[in-house]
Design a protein around this motif. Sequence first.
Motif, PDB file in Angstrom:
ATOM      1  N   UNK A  42      77.949  25.485 -53.967  1.00  0.00           N
ATOM      2  CA  UNK A  42      78.733  26.264 -52.999  1.00  0.00           C
ATOM      3  C   UNK A  42      80.151  25.716 -52.912  1.00  0.00           C
ATOM      4  N   UNK A  43      80.273  24.407 -52.866  1.00  0.00           N
ATOM      5  CA  UNK A  43      81.581  23.774 -52.779  1.00  0.00           C
ATOM      6  C   UNK A  43      82.422  24.095 -54.015  1.00  0.00           C
ATOM      7  N   UNK A  44      81.800  24.099 -55.189  1.00  0.00           N
ATOM      8  CA  UNK A  44      82.516  24.398 -56.427  1.00  0.00           C
ATOM      9  C   UNK A  44      83.058  25.825 -56.443  1.00  0.00           C
ATOM     10  N   UNK A  45      82.391  26.729 -55.728  1.00  0.00           N
ATOM     11  CA  UNK A  45      82.813  28.129 -55.666  1.00  0.00           C
ATOM     12  C   UNK A  45      83.613  28.437 -54.399  1.00  0.00           C
ATOM     13  N   UNK A  46      83.967  27.402 -53.636  1.00  0.00           N
ATOM     14  CA  UNK A  46      84.761  27.587 -52.425  1.00  0.00           C
ATOM     15  C   UNK A  46      84.006  28.250 -51.291  1.00  0.00           C
ATOM     16  N   UNK A  47      82.678  28.140 -51.304  1.00  0.00           N
ATOM     17  CA  UNK A  47      81.857  28.747 -50.256  1.00  0.00           C
ATOM     18  C   UNK A  47      81.260  27.664 -49.372  1.00  0.00           C
ATOM     19  N   UNK A  48      80.942  28.033 -48.146  1.00  0.00           N
ATOM     20  CA  UNK A  48      80.284  27.109 -47.229  1.00  0.00           C
ATOM     21  C   UNK A  48      78.778  27.200 -47.428  1.00  0.00           C
ATOM     22  N   UNK A  49      78.133  26.071 -47.603  1.00  0.00           N
ATOM     23  CA  UNK A  49      76.681  26.043 -47.756  1.00  0.00           C
ATOM     24  C   UNK A  49      76.021  26.187 -46.390  1.00  0.00           C
ATOM     25  N   UNK A  50      75.056  27.062 -46.290  1.00  0.00           N
ATOM     26  CA  UNK A  50      74.283  27.218 -45.062  1.00  0.00           C
ATOM     27  C   UNK A  50      72.932  26.561 -45.282  1.00  0.00           C
ATOM     28  N   UNK A  51      72.638  25.580 -44.456  1.00  0.00           N
ATOM     29  CA  UNK A  51      71.414  24.798 -44.617  1.00  0.00           C
ATOM     30  C   UNK A  51      70.714  24.693 -43.273  1.00  0.00           C
ATOM     31  N   UNK A  52      69.426  24.990 -43.241  1.00  0.00           N
ATOM     32  CA  UNK A  52      68.619  24.821 -42.039  1.00  0.00           C
ATOM     33  C   UNK A  52      67.890  23.485 -42.148  1.00  0.00           C
ATOM     34  N   UNK A  53      67.867  22.726 -41.075  1.00  0.00           N
ATOM     35  CA  UNK A  53      67.219  21.420 -41.145  1.00  0.00           C
ATOM     36  C   UNK A  53      66.326  21.194 -39.931  1.00  0.00           C
ATOM     37  N   UNK A  54      65.388  20.269 -40.082  1.00  0.00           N
ATOM     38  CA  UNK A  54      64.544  19.848 -38.977  1.00  0.00           C
ATOM     39  C   UNK A  54      64.196  18.384 -39.192  1.00  0.00           C
ATOM     40  N   UNK A  55      63.557  17.765 -38.229  1.00  0.00           N
ATOM     41  CA  UNK A  55      63.237  16.351 -38.380  1.00  0.00           C
ATOM     42  C   UNK A  55      62.807  15.794 -37.033  1.00  0.00           C
ATOM     43  N   UNK A  56      62.774  14.535 -36.808  1.00  0.00           N
ATOM     44  CA  UNK A  56      63.292  13.458 -37.646  1.00  0.00           C
ATOM     45  C   UNK A  56      62.290  12.997 -38.697  1.00  0.00           C
ATOM     46  N   UNK A  57      62.815  12.483 -39.750  1.00  0.00           N
ATOM     47  CA  UNK A  57      62.022  11.887 -40.816  1.00  0.00           C
ATOM     48  C   UNK A  57      62.694  10.593 -41.228  1.00  0.00           C
ATOM     49  N   UNK A  58      61.945   9.556 -41.485  1.00  0.00           N
ATOM     50  CA  UNK A  58      62.532   8.286 -41.912  1.00  0.00           C
ATOM     51  C   UNK A  58      63.165   7.544 -40.750  1.00  0.00           C
ATOM     52  N   UNK A  59      64.291   6.876 -41.036  1.00  0.00           N
ATOM     53  CA  UNK A  59      64.957   6.089 -40.008  1.00  0.00           C
ATOM     54  C   UNK A  59      66.465   6.275 -40.103  1.00  0.00           C
ATOM     55  N   UNK A  60      67.188   5.638 -39.204  1.00  0.00           N
ATOM     56  CA  UNK A  60      68.643   5.768 -39.175  1.00  0.00           C
ATOM     57  C   UNK A  60      69.293   4.562 -39.852  1.00  0.00           C
ATOM     58  N   UNK A  61      68.885   4.265 -41.073  1.00  0.00           N
ATOM     59  CA  UNK A  61      69.383   3.071 -41.744  1.00  0.00           C
ATOM     60  C   UNK A  61      70.660   3.325 -42.543  1.00  0.00           C
ATOM     61  N   UNK A  62      71.234   4.518 -42.482  1.00  0.00           N
ATOM     62  CA  UNK A  62      72.479   4.762 -43.205  1.00  0.00           C
ATOM     63  C   UNK A  62      73.671   4.259 -42.380  1.00  0.00           C
ATOM     64  N   UNK A  63      74.798   4.068 -43.023  1.00  0.00           N
ATOM     65  CA  UNK A  63      75.991   3.534 -42.371  1.00  0.00           C
ATOM     66  C   UNK A  63      76.751   4.661 -41.674  1.00  0.00           C
ATOM     67  N   UNK A  64      76.404   4.937 -40.435  1.00  0.00           N
ATOM     68  CA  UNK A  64      77.053   6.032 -39.708  1.00  0.00           C
ATOM     69  C   UNK A  64      78.469   5.684 -39.282  1.00  0.00           C
ATOM     70  N   UNK A  65      78.885   4.434 -39.404  1.00  0.00           N
ATOM     71  CA  UNK A  65      80.246   4.038 -39.032  1.00  0.00           C
ATOM     72  C   UNK A  65      81.302   4.603 -39.973  1.00  0.00           C
ATOM     73  N   UNK A  66      80.915   5.003 -41.165  1.00  0.00           N
ATOM     74  CA  UNK A  66      81.912   5.467 -42.137  1.00  0.00           C
ATOM     75  C   UNK A  66      82.283   6.939 -41.982  1.00  0.00           C
ATOM     76  N   UNK A  67      81.662   7.627 -41.034  1.00  0.00           N
ATOM     77  CA  UNK A  67      81.930   9.040 -40.827  1.00  0.00           C
ATOM     78  C   UNK A  67      82.860   9.248 -39.640  1.00  0.00           C
ATOM     79  N   UNK A  68      83.768  10.183 -39.757  1.00  0.00           N
ATOM     80  CA  UNK A  68      84.717  10.470 -38.688  1.00  0.00           C
ATOM     81  C   UNK A  68      84.083  11.187 -37.514  1.00  0.00           C
ATOM     82  N   UNK A  69      83.111  12.031 -37.790  1.00  0.00           N
ATOM     83  CA  UNK A  69      82.422  12.780 -36.741  1.00  0.00           C
ATOM     84  C   UNK A  69      80.922  12.662 -36.934  1.00  0.00           C
ATOM     85  N   UNK A  70      80.222  12.516 -35.838  1.00  0.00           N
ATOM     86  CA  UNK A  70      78.765  12.466 -35.873  1.00  0.00           C
ATOM     87  C   UNK A  70      78.216  13.576 -34.995  1.00  0.00           C
ATOM     88  N   UNK A  71      77.199  14.264 -35.479  1.00  0.00           N
ATOM     89  CA  UNK A  71      76.435  15.210 -34.674  1.00  0.00           C
ATOM     90  C   UNK A  71      75.017  14.652 -34.643  1.00  0.00           C
TER      91      UNK A  71
END
Length: 89
Positions: free
Chosen positions: A21-50
């Motif tokens: 989608x990004x290569x074609x200049x389109x916005x990807x629409x993705x549906x998600x659910x969870x939680x799964x796993x853990x929060x072990x990623x580095x969330x400090x490197x992102x400007x915005x968190x949802x």
Amino acid sequence: DLYIRALGDHTQKVVKHAEECNAHGKQALIRCDGPYGNLSFNYYRYGSLVLVGGGIGITPIISVLKNIYECDKKQLANKRMCIRNVHLV
């Protein structure tokens, strides 16, 4: 931005779809659910968190919020914090 760890067949397909989608200049629409796993990623490197959580799922999100709020300046420098906006849903 949405952080997706491409670990299995399904998440690899989601990442591939978003890249196409990004290569074609389109916005990807993705549906998600969870939680799964853990929060072990580095969330400090992102400007915005949802952060999305409800019921007992709010517990790990509260820990993340406390961690962001309680960081002192030395910790911020070490973690290279980029966070400017946090949204809780």
